[in-house]
Write an enzyme that holds these catalytic residues in place. Sequence first.
Site, mmCIF file in Angstrom:
data_model
loop_
_atom_site.group_PDB
_atom_site.id
_atom_site.type_symbol
_atom_site.label_atom_id
_atom_site.label_comp_id
_atom_site.label_asym_id
_atom_site.label_seq_id
_atom_site.Cartn_x
_atom_site.Cartn_y
_atom_site.Cartn_z
ATOM 1 N N GLU A 1 -25.553 -16.701 -59.134
ATOM 2 C CA GLU A 1 -24.451 -15.819 -58.713
ATOM 3 C C GLU A 1 -25.010 -14.497 -58.185
ATOM 4 O OE1 GLU A 1 -21.715 -15.211 -61.933
ATOM 5 O OE2 GLU A 1 -21.010 -17.277 -61.901
ATOM 6 N N HIS B 1 -16.739 -17.479 -58.564
ATOM 7 C CA HIS B 1 -16.295 -18.428 -59.589
ATOM 8 C C HIS B 1 -17.471 -19.322 -59.980
ATOM 9 C CE1 HIS B 1 -13.667 -21.028 -61.854
ATOM 10 N NE2 HIS B 1 -14.269 -22.056 -61.286
HETATM 11 C C1 GRF Z 1 -19.223 -14.670 -63.754
HETATM 12 O O1 GRF Z 1 -19.797 -15.814 -64.293
HETATM 13 C C2 GRF Z 1 -18.247 -15.023 -62.663
HETATM 14 O O2 GRF Z 1 -18.538 -16.215 -62.034
HETATM 15 C C3 GRF Z 1 -16.954 -15.145 -63.409
HETATM 16 O O3 GRF Z 1 -17.021 -14.189 -64.429
HETATM 17 C C4 GRF Z 1 -18.373 -13.934 -64.778
HETATM 18 C C5 GRF Z 1 -18.572 -12.461 -64.741
HETATM 19 O O4 GRF Z 1 -19.802 -12.072 -65.270
HETATM 20 N N1 GRF Z 1 -15.842 -14.966 -62.495
HETATM 21 P P1 GRF Z 1 -20.324 -10.579 -65.043
HETATM 22 O O5 GRF Z 1 -19.285 -9.634 -65.643
HETATM 23 O O6 GRF Z 1 -20.514 -10.370 -63.589
HETATM 24 O O7 GRF Z 1 -21.614 -10.508 -65.811
#
Ligand code: GRF
Length: 201
Positions: free
Chosen positions: A177, A112
């Site tokens: 992330e 998240h």
């Molecule tokens: C990410 O920012 C994640 O935190 C959220 O959705 C987005 C997904 O991005 N849950 P991706 O598809 O991994 O590029």
Amino acid sequence: MSRARVAVLISGAGSNMKALIEASRDPAFPAEIVCVVSNRPEAAGLALAESLGVEALAIDHRPFARDREAHERAIDAALRARGIEWVALAGYMRLLTPFLVEAWAGRMLNIHPSLLPEYPGLDTHQRVLDAGCDWHGCTVHQVIHEMDAGPIVGQARVPVLAGDDAAALAVRVQAAEHRLYPLCLAAAVEGRTEPIRLEAA
Ligand code: GRF
């Protein structure tokens, strides 16, 4: 070493999925990404998964419009048919029913884009900017019934810089992330419970 068999659930671009697949290419990584499932057949992440040599499945939610749980049962059956042991939600944009949450309790992670418990829900980057916060970030957590809640596996802190707009902040958070999720997946499948803390530039 036997590696945990992991499915990644997506709805969109799949950049976190890609980070997990790339991390799992290291034979020392304790998890293997066996398949990717999207509820949206048009999700760009499906083609990306295939190009990275990972099975990509579209299980469209639209034919199940009146029965959300039946859609999840179809996903669950596909996962079990492949001997999946852990599920990583990565931009999977469907609210889960109790069925899937309970079926994978303790073996399902989500990422998240905020420092939970701050800013659950959507549009986190703009909300952080509007509140004038100095710090933002992302969280990997175990999935429970409540949305964007559950035991925290790890967090990465990201500074909010002067002049940031939501798009600039999103780029910085996503880079964090991509570092955080593989570390957290590895920790979770190995049963390590000390939360991971990263500070990103
Ligand atoms: C990410 O920012 C994640 O935190 C959220 O959705 C987005 C997904 O991005 N849950 P991706 O598809 O991994 O590029």
